[in-house]
Design a protein around this motif. Sequence first.
Motif, PDB file in Angstrom:
ATOM      1  N   VAL A 105       0.865  -1.178   0.000  1.00  0.00           N
ATOM      2  CA  VAL A 105       0.000   0.000   0.000  1.00  0.00           C
ATOM      3  C   VAL A 105       0.900   1.225   0.000  1.00  0.00           C
ATOM      4  O   VAL A 105       1.911   1.241   0.678  1.00  0.00           O
ATOM      5  CB  VAL A 105      -0.918  -0.029   1.246  1.00  0.00           C
ATOM      6  N   ARG A 106       0.551   2.248  -0.777  1.00  0.00           N
ATOM      7  CA  ARG A 106       1.391   3.449  -0.849  1.00  0.00           C
ATOM      8  C   ARG A 106       0.589   4.719  -0.603  1.00  0.00           C
ATOM      9  O   ARG A 106      -0.600   4.784  -0.913  1.00  0.00           O
ATOM     10  CB  ARG A 106       2.022   3.582  -2.256  1.00  0.00           C
ATOM     11  N   GLU A 107       1.295   5.734  -0.117  1.00  0.00           N
ATOM     12  CA  GLU A 107       0.733   7.081   0.073  1.00  0.00           C
ATOM     13  C   GLU A 107      -0.519   7.076   0.940  1.00  0.00           C
ATOM     14  O   GLU A 107      -1.393   7.916   0.780  1.00  0.00           O
ATOM     15  CB  GLU A 107       0.474   7.761  -1.294  1.00  0.00           C
ATOM     16  N   ALA A 108      -0.541   6.133   1.880  1.00  0.00           N
ATOM     17  CA  ALA A 108      -1.714   6.042   2.762  1.00  0.00           C
ATOM     18  C   ALA A 108      -1.476   6.782   4.076  1.00  0.00           C
ATOM     19  O   ALA A 108      -2.340   6.778   4.939  1.00  0.00           O
ATOM     20  CB  ALA A 108      -2.055   4.578   3.024  1.00  0.00           C
ATOM     21  N   ASP A 109      -0.304   7.382   4.216  1.00  0.00           N
ATOM     22  CA  ASP A 109       0.006   8.064   5.477  1.00  0.00           C
ATOM     23  C   ASP A 109       0.173   9.571   5.283  1.00  0.00           C
ATOM     24  O   ASP A 109       0.860  10.236   6.037  1.00  0.00           O
ATOM     25  CB  ASP A 109       1.279   7.467   6.090  1.00  0.00           C
ATOM     26  N   ILE A 110      -0.454  10.090   4.237  1.00  0.00           N
ATOM     27  CA  ILE A 110      -0.327  11.526   3.988  1.00  0.00           C
ATOM     28  C   ILE A 110      -1.568  12.227   4.534  1.00  0.00           C
ATOM     29  O   ILE A 110      -2.684  11.932   4.104  1.00  0.00           O
ATOM     30  CB  ILE A 110      -0.182  11.782   2.465  1.00  0.00           C
ATOM     31  N   PRO A 111      -1.395  13.145   5.504  1.00  0.00           N
ATOM     32  CA  PRO A 111      -2.559  13.820   6.083  1.00  0.00           C
ATOM     33  C   PRO A 111      -3.410  14.484   4.991  1.00  0.00           C
ATOM     34  O   PRO A 111      -2.878  14.987   3.998  1.00  0.00           O
ATOM     35  CB  PRO A 111      -1.943  14.864   7.014  1.00  0.00           C
ATOM     36  N   PHE A 112      -4.717  14.489   5.212  1.00  0.00           N
ATOM     37  CA  PHE A 112      -5.639  14.858   4.140  1.00  0.00           C
ATOM     38  C   PHE A 112      -5.445  16.277   3.603  1.00  0.00           C
ATOM     39  O   PHE A 112      -5.456  16.494   2.386  1.00  0.00           O
ATOM     40  CB  PHE A 112      -7.089  14.672   4.627  1.00  0.00           C
ATOM     41  N   SER A 113      -5.245  17.246   4.483  1.00  0.00           N
ATOM     42  CA  SER A 113      -5.110  18.613   3.961  1.00  0.00           C
ATOM     43  C   SER A 113      -3.778  18.775   3.215  1.00  0.00           C
ATOM     44  O   SER A 113      -3.687  19.528   2.254  1.00  0.00           O
ATOM     45  CB  SER A 113      -5.248  19.653   5.065  1.00  0.00           C
ATOM     46  N   ARG A 114      -2.784  18.026   3.644  1.00  0.00           N
ATOM     47  CA  ARG A 114      -1.516  18.046   2.915  1.00  0.00           C
ATOM     48  C   ARG A 114      -1.699  17.385   1.545  1.00  0.00           C
ATOM     49  O   ARG A 114      -1.206  17.870   0.542  1.00  0.00           O
ATOM     50  CB  ARG A 114      -0.447  17.305   3.724  1.00  0.00           C
ATOM     51  N   ARG A 115      -2.426  16.277   1.548  1.00  0.00           N
ATOM     52  CA  ARG A 115      -2.750  15.590   0.283  1.00  0.00           C
ATOM     53  C   ARG A 115      -3.382  16.583  -0.699  1.00  0.00           C
ATOM     54  O   ARG A 115      -3.041  16.632  -1.883  1.00  0.00           O
ATOM     55  CB  ARG A 115      -3.731  14.444   0.585  1.00  0.00           C
ATOM     56  N   TYR A 116      -4.302  17.391  -0.162  1.00  0.00           N
ATOM     57  CA  TYR A 116      -4.961  18.358  -1.035  1.00  0.00           C
ATOM     58  C   TYR A 116      -3.976  19.387  -1.583  1.00  0.00           C
ATOM     59  O   TYR A 116      -4.013  19.717  -2.770  1.00  0.00           O
ATOM     60  CB  TYR A 116      -6.119  19.073  -0.315  1.00  0.00           C
ATOM     61  N   LEU A 117      -3.089  19.882  -0.736  1.00  0.00           N
ATOM     62  CA  LEU A 117      -2.121  20.882  -1.201  1.00  0.00           C
ATOM     63  C   LEU A 117      -1.181  20.308  -2.250  1.00  0.00           C
ATOM     64  O   LEU A 117      -0.801  20.990  -3.204  1.00  0.00           O
ATOM     65  CB  LEU A 117      -1.307  21.450  -0.031  1.00  0.00           C
ATOM     66  N   ILE A 118      -0.823  19.049  -2.089  1.00  0.00           N
ATOM     67  CA  ILE A 118       0.039  18.412  -3.086  1.00  0.00           C
ATOM     68  C   ILE A 118      -0.704  18.337  -4.422  1.00  0.00           C
ATOM     69  O   ILE A 118      -0.200  18.749  -5.463  1.00  0.00           O
ATOM     70  CB  ILE A 118       0.470  16.989  -2.635  1.00  0.00           C
ATOM     71  N   ASP A 119      -1.940  17.822  -4.380  1.00  0.00           N
ATOM     72  CA  ASP A 119      -2.686  17.571  -5.619  1.00  0.00           C
ATOM     73  C   ASP A 119      -3.146  18.855  -6.307  1.00  0.00           C
ATOM     74  O   ASP A 119      -3.226  18.927  -7.528  1.00  0.00           O
ATOM     75  CB  ASP A 119      -3.898  16.668  -5.332  1.00  0.00           C
ATOM     76  N   SER A 120      -3.449  19.881  -5.487  1.00  0.00           N
ATOM     77  CA  SER A 120      -3.938  21.127  -6.081  1.00  0.00           C
ATOM     78  C   SER A 120      -2.778  21.996  -6.553  1.00  0.00           C
ATOM     79  O   SER A 120      -2.982  22.955  -7.300  1.00  0.00           O
ATOM     80  CB  SER A 120      -4.742  21.909  -5.044  1.00  0.00           C
ATOM     81  N   GLN A 121      -1.586  21.656  -6.098  1.00  0.00           N
ATOM     82  CA  GLN A 121      -0.382  22.420  -6.413  1.00  0.00           C
ATOM     83  C   GLN A 121      -0.474  23.881  -5.993  1.00  0.00           C
ATOM     84  O   GLN A 121       0.117  24.771  -6.617  1.00  0.00           O
ATOM     85  CB  GLN A 121      -0.028  22.300  -7.897  1.00  0.00           C
TER      86      GLN A 121
END
Length: 769
Positions: A105-121
Amino acid sequence: MKTLLDADYIVRDERPVVRLFYKQDDERVIEEVADFEPYFYALSSVDINVLAEKVKALENVTKVETKTMTDIKGEVEVLRINTKIPGNVAELRVKVASLQECREVREADIPFSRRYLIDSQLSPMENAENIGLTIASLDIECLSEGGAMDADKNPIIMVSYADNKGLNRVWTCKKTAFKAEWLEVLEGEKTMIEKLVQTIGERNIDLIVSYNGDNFDFPYIEDRAKKFGVKVDVGIDGEEVKTERRGMNMGARVKGRPHVDLYPVCRQTFNLPRYQLEDVYLHIFKEEKRDIDTGKMREYWDDEKKFPELAEYSLSDAVSTLKIAERVLPLQYELCRVIREPIYENSRMSSSQRVERLLMNKAFEKNVVVPNRPSDDESGERYQEPFEGAYVLEPLKGIHDNIVLFDFRSLYPSIIISHNVDPSTIDCKCCKKEEAHIAPNNHYFCKKKKGFIPGVLEWLVKKRGEMKDEFKKEADSQKKAILNVKQQALKLLGNSMYGYYAFVRARWYSRDCAEAIAAWGREYIQKTIDEARKTGFEVVYGDTDSIFITKPGEQDKKKIESDAKEFVRKVNEKLPEAMELEFEGFYPRGIFITKKRYALTDEKGLLTVKGLETKRRDWAEIAKDTQNKVLHAILHDRNPEKAAEIVKQVVKDIKEGRVKLKDLAIYTQMTRGMGEYLVDGPHIQAAKKAMKQGMNFKQGSIITYVITKKGDSISDQAKVIDFVEEGDYDADYYIGHQVIPAVLRILEALGYSEQELRGLGKQMSLEDW
DNA sequence: GCGGACTGCTTACCT
DNA sequence: ACAGGTAAGCAGTCCGCG
């Protein structure tokens, strides 16, 4: 114009909503994003579609799709698994991982708001300098009895506040006749807290700064506020400040109105013996900050005559904290923009965390699936497997004249770029070894496909070059300063990449890559040393990427310099494109003591000291200052008699009890918890005694102690400075263990024998050391 | 019983 | 809690010494 200050998420109607806290023109706005779902990836050990079917049947899975991504060993099919709310991820990832068909399993430990900042750039703090952020600093004083701070018993007696729009305030509850425009007397503690909260709201503060607010001011205010049933609701949406655990320390988080504690920032930014507000202020502004003896708080508080001093001190804490903020925040803003991290988090991150964050952003852009963090067992194993690092040449000890210093510009980053050093390019299948970049450690690196990390580094180097070019062209000094900070941030990140490869807890850890980089480094410096010798130079010293040379028999400084520059040109012709040996400087005189310990004077008489006692916090000022003077007398004045005279006088002062405690203080950091020491050195024994008297020390504390007269061993004599009277110091210790060893090392390197020094000692009336 | 040699632990530095 | 290479101090132990 707008700037992103903070991000978090809430769950509404069982759906996650990302909240983006902006300052837009003069307004504070919260943007909500309701259509972003948490997700992670799974790698399959069989046909990916088989895994997909199994996963679809699991609870809380909203969407499953297959995707091709780049992993370390090449392209992989991955399953992107969406779920309803972030809270589902922890449970779901375990279920998926336990499926027989799931490899990983990958990238399952990235906090959600951080995940959003990564994806939204999205980049936080964009335009921060232009939008004019309103920054407030705060600080409290409390009435503690005898050292220990106890929020249960000791009230807050003063709250000080300063903002960059011109408001300075000290709120207190003392009925005093003292008047100042910034002093406001309020009813009591409760009102003071309310006033602070109210002011932050009314003045529309964007950023709150403190000095040690994470571990002191905010937790203390919170505790006291609880007692009075007051809410410290300073958040943008009326949320209360929350102190949360962040690794080993605490963080005081204010929603939407980021709180930056400058203490961790300064510890990371500056290298100082101590990091009290006064020390940092003096370091930056070369000016003493107002200070009082906080051990006598009760006196300052009770005594109407002394009270104004306390109030002024308190105000100066808030004002200087704000001034420090203005100095250190620009680099923080810049790091936020580059790594796309809000400032609350960024200001509390380590350099490895920043590098990793940058790599995760770039991974998203380049469709690279992020490696997992190693388990404790895994990183433990990595730790057991050290590797050889840099090369250090034994120096030709003693004094040398007319020294030229060269160094390789960004040696390790340039090796990574030149030789494409990356976990995905090492020993690749697509190149034959002979046709690839052959490392000196039995590995080779692909010449056909650029690695992920060399690509990121190249991007950093290119960006930095652009900033430096713009800097040169820019005329406006404010814009110049911003450009300079921009290039600094990029440099910091680039220089951390090698260390990151070797960091056992890194996602992109690669011992083989780190080892190859270091091996190449050793090869480049050794070859350069050989080449310099063949060219007729004497190589006095070298460490990692630097080389110190002289030209025996040549007196003409201009000739030495031009020969050296010619040598640099010749070396650079043979180096790979991204690598460069640089002429760093010419030094009329230098003294080399041992590896990593030397001193140089430049033509203006400016002294550069490396590694010697002068540079170390765990030596007393009296020894450091004397060593420094001796170095100056010898290197610049070329006058050993003057040096002897200096030492003679200092020894006399020590013997006759004239030296102040602050010049005898030794600073030593407690690098672990009290219980973890196998051997208690002087600082630990001093700290233990002080703790019995109510002082508190923890891992990371810097202990200030003095070697006093009484005791059976040095450690026994060591006492925390607060408990020592002026004059109570062991003169023999400070002469024989501090001043004499520090200066002896210099004089010995000068060529004096031990015997001669003892003779000189008699002359200098040092006979009894 | 004392002092020098040596070892292990500890810290802070250099690049 | 980015790396390895390095010097150096202090505490404790060993060893020689009729």
